[in-house]
Design a protein around this motif. Sequence first.
Motif, PDB file in Angstrom:
ATOM      1  N   ARG A  86      -6.441   1.072   3.784  1.00 44.17           N
ATOM      2  CA  ARG A  86      -5.096   1.796   4.172  1.00 44.17           C
ATOM      3  C   ARG A  86      -4.012   0.774   3.580  1.00 44.17           C
ATOM      4  O   ARG A  86      -3.862  -0.157   4.257  1.00 44.17           O
ATOM      5  CB  ARG A  86      -4.888   2.258   5.652  1.00 44.17           C
ATOM      6  N   VAL A  87      -3.055   1.334   2.740  1.00 43.32           N
ATOM      7  CA  VAL A  87      -1.809   0.668   2.507  1.00 43.32           C
ATOM      8  C   VAL A  87      -0.568   1.001   3.529  1.00 43.32           C
ATOM      9  O   VAL A  87      -0.279   2.001   3.820  1.00 43.32           O
ATOM     10  CB  VAL A  87      -1.212   1.191   1.083  1.00 43.32           C
ATOM     11  N   ASP A  88      -0.161  -0.098   4.160  1.00 44.27           N
ATOM     12  CA  ASP A  88       0.990   0.081   5.170  1.00 44.27           C
ATOM     13  C   ASP A  88       2.021  -0.272   4.502  1.00 44.27           C
ATOM     14  O   ASP A  88       3.204   0.216   5.213  1.00 44.27           O
ATOM     15  CB  ASP A  88       0.577  -1.060   6.233  1.00 44.27           C
ATOM     16  N   ALA A  89       2.312  -0.909   3.206  1.00 44.01           N
ATOM     17  CA  ALA A  89       3.609  -1.150   3.038  1.00 44.01           C
ATOM     18  C   ALA A  89       3.491  -1.345   1.532  1.00 44.01           C
ATOM     19  O   ALA A  89       2.657  -1.928   0.777  1.00 44.01           O
ATOM     20  CB  ALA A  89       4.311  -2.409   3.617  1.00 44.01           C
ATOM     21  N   LEU A  90       4.646  -0.783   0.934  1.00 41.82           N
ATOM     22  CA  LEU A  90       4.976  -1.106  -0.790  1.00 41.82           C
ATOM     23  C   LEU A  90       6.289  -1.755  -0.805  1.00 41.82           C
ATOM     24  O   LEU A  90       7.285  -1.317  -0.300  1.00 41.82           O
ATOM     25  CB  LEU A  90       4.827   0.220  -1.506  1.00 41.82           C
ATOM     26  N   GLU A  91       6.353  -2.954  -1.445  1.00 45.27           N
ATOM     27  CA  GLU A  91       7.662  -3.834  -1.622  1.00 45.27           C
ATOM     28  C   GLU A  91       8.089  -4.194  -2.802  1.00 45.27           C
ATOM     29  O   GLU A  91       6.893  -4.991  -3.297  1.00 45.27           O
ATOM     30  CB  GLU A  91       7.706  -4.681  -0.340  1.00 45.27           C
ATOM     31  N   GLN A  92       9.038  -3.817  -3.462  1.00 47.44           N
ATOM     32  CA  GLN A  92       9.218  -4.316  -4.844  1.00 47.44           C
ATOM     33  C   GLN A  92       9.795  -6.072  -4.639  1.00 47.44           C
ATOM     34  O   GLN A  92      10.466  -6.096  -3.934  1.00 47.44           O
ATOM     35  CB  GLN A  92      10.381  -3.662  -5.432  1.00 47.44           C
ATOM     36  N   THR A  93       9.234  -6.811  -5.533  1.00 46.67           N
ATOM     37  CA  THR A  93       9.324  -8.065  -5.622  1.00 46.67           C
ATOM     38  C   THR A  93      10.626  -8.597  -6.368  1.00 46.67           C
ATOM     39  O   THR A  93      11.000  -7.542  -6.983  1.00 46.67           O
ATOM     40  CB  THR A  93       8.089  -8.897  -6.127  1.00 46.67           C
ATOM     41  N   SER A  94      10.867  -9.749  -6.240  1.00 50.74           N
ATOM     42  CA  SER A  94      12.226 -10.100  -7.130  1.00 50.74           C
ATOM     43  C   SER A  94      11.795 -10.166  -8.487  1.00 50.74           C
ATOM     44  O   SER A  94      12.816 -10.149  -9.525  1.00 50.74           O
ATOM     45  CB  SER A  94      12.408 -11.565  -6.788  1.00 50.74           C
ATOM     46  N   ALA A  95      10.487 -10.246  -9.015  1.00 45.04           N
ATOM     47  CA  ALA A  95      10.156 -10.056 -10.258  1.00 45.04           C
ATOM     48  C   ALA A  95       9.889  -8.657 -10.935  1.00 45.04           C
ATOM     49  O   ALA A  95       9.369  -8.423 -12.172  1.00 45.04           O
ATOM     50  CB  ALA A  95       8.737 -10.906 -10.436  1.00 45.04           C
ATOM     51  N   GLY A  96      10.070  -7.832 -10.200  1.00 45.20           N
ATOM     52  CA  GLY A  96      10.049  -6.343 -10.494  1.00 45.20           C
ATOM     53  C   GLY A  96       8.848  -5.811 -10.436  1.00 45.20           C
ATOM     54  O   GLY A  96       8.496  -4.615 -10.713  1.00 45.20           O
ATOM     55  N   GLU A  97       8.080  -6.503  -9.713  1.00 42.53           N
ATOM     56  CA  GLU A  97       6.429  -6.093  -9.514  1.00 42.53           C
ATOM     57  C   GLU A  97       6.512  -5.212  -8.140  1.00 42.53           C
ATOM     58  O   GLU A  97       7.590  -5.249  -7.445  1.00 42.53           O
ATOM     59  CB  GLU A  97       5.543  -7.019  -9.758  1.00 42.53           C
ATOM     60  N   TRP A  98       5.424  -4.694  -7.709  1.00 41.26           N
ATOM     61  CA  TRP A  98       5.214  -4.324  -6.479  1.00 41.26           C
ATOM     62  C   TRP A  98       4.212  -5.066  -5.617  1.00 41.26           C
ATOM     63  O   TRP A  98       3.138  -5.362  -6.173  1.00 41.26           O
ATOM     64  CB  TRP A  98       4.669  -2.610  -6.466  1.00 41.26           C
ATOM     65  N   SER A  99       4.631  -5.230  -4.351  1.00 37.55           N
ATOM     66  CA  SER A  99       3.555  -5.753  -3.257  1.00 37.55           C
ATOM     67  C   SER A  99       3.154  -4.850  -2.836  1.00 37.55           C
ATOM     68  O   SER A  99       3.752  -3.842  -2.042  1.00 37.55           O
ATOM     69  CB  SER A  99       4.415  -6.741  -2.478  1.00 37.55           C
ATOM     70  N   GLU A 106      -4.407  -8.022   4.016  1.00 38.78           N
ATOM     71  CA  GLU A 106      -4.524  -8.354   2.561  1.00 38.78           C
ATOM     72  C   GLU A 106      -3.600  -7.762   1.724  1.00 38.78           C
ATOM     73  O   GLU A 106      -2.725  -6.707   1.968  1.00 38.78           O
ATOM     74  CB  GLU A 106      -5.880  -7.969   1.976  1.00 38.78           C
ATOM     75  N   ALA A 107      -3.125  -8.639   0.728  1.00 45.40           N
ATOM     76  CA  ALA A 107      -1.869  -7.973  -0.296  1.00 45.40           C
ATOM     77  C   ALA A 107      -2.225  -8.539  -1.504  1.00 45.40           C
ATOM     78  O   ALA A 107      -2.892  -9.633  -1.609  1.00 45.40           O
ATOM     79  CB  ALA A 107      -0.471  -8.847   0.315  1.00 45.40           C
ATOM     80  N   SER A 108      -1.675  -7.774  -2.675  1.00 49.48           N
ATOM     81  CA  SER A 108      -1.824  -8.081  -3.784  1.00 49.48           C
ATOM     82  C   SER A 108      -0.415  -7.546  -4.683  1.00 49.48           C
ATOM     83  O   SER A 108       0.358  -6.920  -3.874  1.00 49.48           O
ATOM     84  CB  SER A 108      -3.006  -7.420  -4.637  1.00 49.48           C
ATOM     85  N   THR A 109      -0.398  -7.896  -5.869  1.00 52.69           N
ATOM     86  CA  THR A 109       0.741  -7.128  -6.443  1.00 52.69           C
ATOM     87  C   THR A 109       0.234  -6.244  -7.801  1.00 52.69           C
ATOM     88  O   THR A 109      -1.034  -6.487  -8.170  1.00 52.69           O
ATOM     89  CB  THR A 109       1.735  -8.210  -7.064  1.00 52.69           C
ATOM     90  N   ALA A 110       1.047  -5.480  -8.218  1.00 48.61           N
ATOM     91  CA  ALA A 110       0.923  -4.587  -9.212  1.00 48.61           C
ATOM     92  C   ALA A 110       2.075  -4.257 -10.170  1.00 48.61           C
ATOM     93  O   ALA A 110       3.186  -4.348  -9.595  1.00 48.61           O
ATOM     94  CB  ALA A 110       0.330  -3.328  -8.623  1.00 48.61           C
ATOM     95  N   THR A 111       1.910  -4.249 -11.380  1.00 46.59           N
ATOM     96  CA  THR A 111       3.047  -3.790 -12.355  1.00 46.59           C
ATOM     97  C   THR A 111       3.425  -2.568 -12.027  1.00 46.59           C
ATOM     98  O   THR A 111       4.798  -2.015 -11.924  1.00 46.59           O
ATOM     99  CB  THR A 111       2.552  -3.903 -13.621  1.00 46.59           C
ATOM    100  N   GLN A 112       2.455  -1.512 -11.822  1.00 47.38           N
ATOM    101  CA  GLN A 112       2.840  -0.132 -11.545  1.00 47.38           C
ATOM    102  C   GLN A 112       1.961   0.426 -10.362  1.00 47.38           C
ATOM    103  O   GLN A 112       0.833  -0.022 -10.210  1.00 47.38           O
ATOM    104  CB  GLN A 112       2.677   0.973 -12.545  1.00 47.38           C
ATOM    105  N   VAL A 113       2.601   1.370  -9.519  1.00 49.92           N
ATOM    106  CA  VAL A 113       1.902   1.841  -8.441  1.00 49.92           C
ATOM    107  C   VAL A 113       1.940   3.354  -8.381  1.00 49.92           C
ATOM    108  O   VAL A 113       2.982   3.919  -8.597  1.00 49.92           O
ATOM    109  CB  VAL A 113       2.792   1.318  -6.869  1.00 49.92           C
ATOM    110  N   LEU A 114       0.888   4.033  -8.308  1.00 47.49           N
ATOM    111  CA  LEU A 114       0.773   5.526  -8.156  1.00 47.49           C
ATOM    112  C   LEU A 114       0.363   5.713  -6.785  1.00 47.49           C
ATOM    113  O   LEU A 114      -0.593   5.504  -6.282  1.00 47.49           O
ATOM    114  CB  LEU A 114      -0.077   5.820  -9.053  1.00 47.49           C
TER     115      LEU A 114
END
Length: 306
Positions: A86-99, A106-114
Motif C-alpha cells: 500500500r502506498v502511504d504517501a506521494l511527495e514531489q522531490t526538488s528534482a521534479g520527480e515523485w517519491s 520502502e520508498a522509490s522515485t518515479a518520473t510519472q505516477v498514475l
Amino acid sequence: MDETTNFARQHFDVAIVGGGFAGTAAAINLARANRKVCLVDAGAPRNRNSEHMHGVIGLDAANPSALLARGHAEFVSYGGILIDGRVDALEQTSAGEWSVKLSSGEASTATQVLVATGITDVLPEVPGLREMWGTRVFHCPYCHGYEVNGTNLGVVGGKNPGFTTRIATLLTKWAASVTLHANGMNLSPEQRERLQQHGVTLVVDDVVQVSPATDDDHAVEITTGSGAIRYDACFTGPEFKPNDELLRTAGCTVADGWVQVDGGKTSEPGLWAVGNVVSSPDQVSQALGSGAAVAIAIDQHLFDQC
C-alpha cells in the motif's frame, strides 16, 4: 507475493498505485511500451466480492478476480514489477520527480505516477446487507439487470437518494416488479412522482434486516417493522467515496467532490489519475479502456520530454 525488495530505492518511469482493472490495463500497456513500471496493489478491488462480470467482449460472466490475476501475470511477463503493498504517501522531490512511499517504509522515485485507487461503496447500515454484497445485493442495473429479467426486486434506500431512486426506476426495464424501501430517505415530490410513473412501489418503513432466502441461491428477505417480504434479488444505492486521499494530499484540484483530470492529467505535474478514483460509474470494460488510453498518453508525454 512480496516484491518490496525489487521496489526500494529504484527509479521508475511510471509508478502505478492501484492494481484494479484500470491500473492493470495501464500497467500492461506501459510495460509493452518498454517503460520501467511498477504496479503497487493492495489487493482490494471494488468488485472483489462479485462472482461474475459482464460487458467485456468474449469474457461475459467471467470471474473478475480470476481475470485480474491473469492481468497481473501478463504485466509481470512484460517485465513489470508487481508490488503487494500500500502506498502511504506521494511527495514531489526538488528534482521534479515523485517519491512513492509504501506503508512498509520502502520508498522509490518515479518520473510519472498514475493513481488508480478506485472507490469505496458505503452501504446503508442495515444488518445483512454487506454480507451479501456482490452475491445477492447489487447496485448497477447495467452490470446485473439482465440476470434479473422478469423477477421481483427489492431496493434498499440509504444515504444516496438520487442514485437510489434512479436505479429503482431503471430496474423496471428488466424486472417484473420493483419495490423501493425508502429506509429513512427523504424523497422530494419529484422523486416520488417519478417512481410512481414507472410503477415502483414505495415502502416507507425502515429496513430492519436483509437476509438470504433459504429456498434460492439469489433471493432475499427484506424485513421491516411490518414483517418480511421475499424478493428474487436486492439492489441498493451506496454512497460513492473515491479513495483519493493521495491525490488530495498531493495538492490536486478538487471540484464537486472529485479530483479533476484532463485526459488523465491532474493539476500536479507528473501526477495522473484514472478509473473510479475520478469517475464513479466505470464498469470493467470502461476501466480497461480508460486505463489503456491514459497509459498511451503517459508514454507519449515521456517520449516528448526526451
